[in-house]
Motif scaffolding. Structure first.
Motif, PDB file in Angstrom:
ATOM      1  N   MET A 162     -60.020 -48.150 -29.213  1.00 17.84           N
ATOM      2  CA  MET A 162     -61.349 -47.706 -29.587  1.00 17.84           C
ATOM      3  C   MET A 162     -61.361 -47.476 -31.105  1.00 17.84           C
ATOM      4  O   MET A 162     -60.435 -46.921 -31.674  1.00 17.84           O
ATOM      5  CB  MET A 162     -61.686 -46.412 -28.855  1.00 17.84           C
ATOM      6  CG  MET A 162     -63.072 -45.936 -29.152  1.00 17.84           C
ATOM      7  SD  MET A 162     -63.742 -44.621 -28.121  1.00 17.84           S
ATOM      8  CE  MET A 162     -62.384 -43.751 -27.480  1.00 17.84           C
ATOM      9  N   ASN A 163     -62.432 -47.895 -31.744  1.00 22.56           N
ATOM     10  CA  ASN A 163     -62.486 -47.725 -33.191  1.00 22.56           C
ATOM     11  C   ASN A 163     -63.237 -46.455 -33.562  1.00 22.56           C
ATOM     12  O   ASN A 163     -63.851 -45.788 -32.741  1.00 22.56           O
ATOM     13  CB  ASN A 163     -63.086 -48.968 -33.865  1.00 22.56           C
ATOM     14  CG  ASN A 163     -64.534 -49.209 -33.461  1.00 22.56           C
ATOM     15  OD1 ASN A 163     -65.309 -48.273 -33.289  1.00 22.56           O
ATOM     16  ND2 ASN A 163     -64.905 -50.460 -33.328  1.00 22.56           N
ATOM     17  N   ARG A 164     -63.198 -46.149 -34.836  1.00 19.01           N
ATOM     18  CA  ARG A 164     -63.782 -44.909 -35.363  1.00 19.01           C
ATOM     19  C   ARG A 164     -65.289 -44.837 -35.147  1.00 19.01           C
ATOM     20  O   ARG A 164     -65.824 -43.757 -34.889  1.00 19.01           O
ATOM     21  CB  ARG A 164     -63.425 -44.804 -36.842  1.00 19.01           C
ATOM     22  CG  ARG A 164     -63.810 -43.523 -37.487  1.00 19.01           C
ATOM     23  CD  ARG A 164     -63.202 -43.489 -38.903  1.00 19.01           C
ATOM     24  NE  ARG A 164     -63.605 -42.334 -39.616  1.00 19.01           N
ATOM     25  CZ  ARG A 164     -63.004 -41.153 -39.566  1.00 19.01           C
ATOM     26  NH1 ARG A 164     -61.978 -40.987 -38.757  1.00 19.01           N
ATOM     27  NH2 ARG A 164     -63.428 -40.146 -40.284  1.00 19.01           N
ATOM     28  N   THR A 165     -65.983 -45.954 -35.266  1.00 15.59           N
ATOM     29  CA  THR A 165     -67.441 -45.916 -35.094  1.00 15.59           C
ATOM     30  C   THR A 165     -67.832 -45.561 -33.659  1.00 15.59           C
ATOM     31  O   THR A 165     -68.886 -44.970 -33.446  1.00 15.59           O
ATOM     32  CB  THR A 165     -68.104 -47.243 -35.514  1.00 15.59           C
ATOM     33  OG1 THR A 165     -67.571 -48.304 -34.739  1.00 15.59           O
ATOM     34  CG2 THR A 165     -67.909 -47.515 -36.995  1.00 15.59           C
ATOM     35  N   ASP A 166     -66.992 -45.894 -32.678  1.00 17.56           N
ATOM     36  CA  ASP A 166     -67.264 -45.477 -31.299  1.00 17.56           C
ATOM     37  C   ASP A 166     -67.276 -43.948 -31.194  1.00 17.56           C
ATOM     38  O   ASP A 166     -68.160 -43.368 -30.571  1.00 17.56           O
ATOM     39  CB  ASP A 166     -66.211 -46.023 -30.329  1.00 17.56           C
ATOM     40  CG  ASP A 166     -66.352 -47.508 -30.085  1.00 17.56           C
ATOM     41  OD1 ASP A 166     -67.401 -48.090 -30.439  1.00 17.56           O
ATOM     42  OD2 ASP A 166     -65.393 -48.103 -29.555  1.00 17.56           O
ATOM     43  N   ASP A 167     -66.281 -43.318 -31.817  1.00 18.64           N
ATOM     44  CA  ASP A 167     -66.211 -41.858 -31.786  1.00 18.64           C
ATOM     45  C   ASP A 167     -67.371 -41.223 -32.544  1.00 18.64           C
ATOM     46  O   ASP A 167     -67.913 -40.206 -32.114  1.00 18.64           O
ATOM     47  CB  ASP A 167     -64.886 -41.372 -32.370  1.00 18.64           C
ATOM     48  CG  ASP A 167     -63.720 -41.638 -31.433  1.00 18.64           C
ATOM     49  OD1 ASP A 167     -63.895 -41.483 -30.215  1.00 18.64           O
ATOM     50  OD2 ASP A 167     -62.646 -41.994 -31.928  1.00 18.64           O
ATOM     51  N   ILE A 168     -67.753 -41.806 -33.648  1.00 21.78           N
ATOM     52  CA  ILE A 168     -68.894 -41.282 -34.411  1.00 21.78           C
ATOM     53  C   ILE A 168     -70.175 -41.426 -33.597  1.00 21.78           C
ATOM     54  O   ILE A 168     -71.001 -40.511 -33.546  1.00 21.78           O
ATOM     55  CB  ILE A 168     -69.010 -41.967 -35.787  1.00 21.78           C
ATOM     56  CG1 ILE A 168     -67.804 -41.589 -36.658  1.00 21.78           C
ATOM     57  CG2 ILE A 168     -70.318 -41.593 -36.486  1.00 21.78           C
ATOM     58  CD1 ILE A 168     -67.671 -42.405 -37.934  1.00 21.78           C
ATOM     59  N   GLY A 169     -70.348 -42.562 -32.932  1.00 23.25           N
ATOM     60  CA  GLY A 169     -71.521 -42.764 -32.084  1.00 23.25           C
ATOM     61  C   GLY A 169     -71.569 -41.779 -30.931  1.00 23.25           C
ATOM     62  O   GLY A 169     -72.627 -41.224 -30.613  1.00 23.25           O
ATOM     63  N   LYS A 170     -70.432 -41.540 -30.288  1.00 18.52           N
ATOM     64  CA  LYS A 170     -70.378 -40.571 -29.198  1.00 18.52           C
ATOM     65  C   LYS A 170     -70.685 -39.163 -29.708  1.00 18.52           C
ATOM     66  O   LYS A 170     -71.396 -38.400 -29.051  1.00 18.52           O
ATOM     67  CB  LYS A 170     -69.012 -40.605 -28.522  1.00 18.52           C
ATOM     68  CG  LYS A 170     -68.788 -41.860 -27.705  1.00 18.52           C
ATOM     69  CD  LYS A 170     -67.395 -41.885 -27.117  1.00 18.52           C
ATOM     70  CE  LYS A 170     -67.178 -43.147 -26.297  1.00 18.52           C
ATOM     71  NZ  LYS A 170     -65.849 -43.154 -25.675  1.00 18.52           N
ATOM     72  N   PHE A 171     -70.142 -38.825 -30.873  1.00 16.51           N
ATOM     73  CA  PHE A 171     -70.434 -37.514 -31.457  1.00 16.51           C
ATOM     74  C   PHE A 171     -71.925 -37.368 -31.755  1.00 16.51           C
ATOM     75  O   PHE A 171     -72.533 -36.346 -31.449  1.00 16.51           O
ATOM     76  CB  PHE A 171     -69.620 -37.293 -32.736  1.00 16.51           C
ATOM     77  CG  PHE A 171     -70.069 -36.096 -33.514  1.00 16.51           C
ATOM     78  CD1 PHE A 171     -69.761 -34.813 -33.072  1.00 16.51           C
ATOM     79  CD2 PHE A 171     -70.815 -36.239 -34.666  1.00 16.51           C
ATOM     80  CE1 PHE A 171     -70.192 -33.697 -33.772  1.00 16.51           C
ATOM     81  CE2 PHE A 171     -71.254 -35.134 -35.377  1.00 16.51           C
ATOM     82  CZ  PHE A 171     -70.936 -33.855 -34.920  1.00 16.51           C
ATOM     83  N   LEU A 172     -72.501 -38.393 -32.343  1.00 13.47           N
ATOM     84  CA  LEU A 172     -73.928 -38.352 -32.676  1.00 13.47           C
ATOM     85  C   LEU A 172     -74.773 -38.170 -31.411  1.00 13.47           C
ATOM     86  O   LEU A 172     -75.695 -37.347 -31.379  1.00 13.47           O
ATOM     87  CB  LEU A 172     -74.335 -39.622 -33.423  1.00 13.47           C
ATOM     88  CG  LEU A 172     -75.785 -39.740 -33.847  1.00 13.47           C
ATOM     89  CD1 LEU A 172     -76.166 -38.617 -34.809  1.00 13.47           C
ATOM     90  CD2 LEU A 172     -76.032 -41.089 -34.497  1.00 13.47           C
ATOM     91  N   LEU A 173     -74.460 -38.906 -30.362  1.00 15.92           N
ATOM     92  CA  LEU A 173     -75.205 -38.800 -29.113  1.00 15.92           C
ATOM     93  C   LEU A 173     -75.075 -37.410 -28.503  1.00 15.92           C
ATOM     94  O   LEU A 173     -76.065 -36.777 -28.143  1.00 15.92           O
ATOM     95  CB  LEU A 173     -74.721 -39.866 -28.120  1.00 15.92           C
ATOM     96  CG  LEU A 173     -75.404 -39.889 -26.755  1.00 15.92           C
ATOM     97  CD1 LEU A 173     -76.905 -40.176 -26.895  1.00 15.92           C
ATOM     98  CD2 LEU A 173     -74.741 -40.937 -25.864  1.00 15.92           C
ATOM     99  N   ARG A 174     -73.831 -36.908 -28.404  1.00 17.39           N
ATOM    100  CA  ARG A 174     -73.653 -35.613 -27.744  1.00 17.39           C
ATOM    101  C   ARG A 174     -74.154 -34.455 -28.593  1.00 17.39           C
ATOM    102  O   ARG A 174     -74.723 -33.497 -28.067  1.00 17.39           O
ATOM    103  CB  ARG A 174     -72.216 -35.400 -27.295  1.00 17.39           C
ATOM    104  CG  ARG A 174     -71.203 -35.196 -28.339  1.00 17.39           C
ATOM    105  CD  ARG A 174     -69.888 -34.660 -27.735  1.00 17.39           C
ATOM    106  NE  ARG A 174     -69.342 -33.708 -28.643  1.00 17.39           N
ATOM    107  CZ  ARG A 174     -68.461 -34.017 -29.592  1.00 17.39           C
ATOM    108  NH1 ARG A 174     -67.990 -35.246 -29.704  1.00 17.39           N
ATOM    109  NH2 ARG A 174     -68.042 -33.096 -30.420  1.00 17.39           N
TER     110      ARG A 174
END
Length: 131
Positions: A1-13
């Motif tokens: 998983m790349n960093r943008t996936d984690d940023i996207g998940k953080f933004l959503l939650r």
């Protein structure tokens, strides 16, 4: 998983958490008696109205900090289903004056909560492997 996936998940939650938390904070001064009355009109004990604080304060706070995000998101999804059942059933097939679905806000909250429950909260947050 790349960093943008984690940023996207953080933004959503974080977005879902803050927006639902604001609804919970707004209920603190006036209480949940109105919700209790709606529940009793459906044959459900009024005391269960206090669970709205779990769904609109505790669970969103967990989402924001990134701890137990999947269970917290499921609690929010259940809270939204109950809100739709209690308040918005008559609007399920209605459209707004602007042509959108009358329940687009509730639908978006429900969909976002279900998405977080399925994909988890990512690595940005306090939960680490619990996300």
């Amino acid at each position: 998983m790349n960093r943008t996936d984690d940023i996207g998940k953080f933004l959503l939650r974080a977005t879902l958490g803050v927006l639902i938390l604001l609804h919970g904070i707004a209920k603190l001064p006036k209480g949940v008696d109105g919700i209790g009355h709606m529940l009793t009109s459906h044959g459900v004990p009024a005391v269960l109205a206090n669970l709205v604080y779990v769904g609109e304060i505790v669970a969103p706070a967990l989402l924001i900090v990134g701890f137990f995000t999947r269970p917290a998101a499921l609690v929010i999804a259940i809270n939204m289903l109950v809100a739709i059942w209690l308040v918005h059933m008559g609007d399920l097939a209605k459209f707004s004056a602007n042509g959108g679905w009358a329940l687009e806000l509730q639908g978006m909250f429900l969909a976002a909560a279900l998405a977080i429950a399925m994909i988890g909260g990512g690595r940005i947050g306090a939960g680490g492997r619990f996300n």
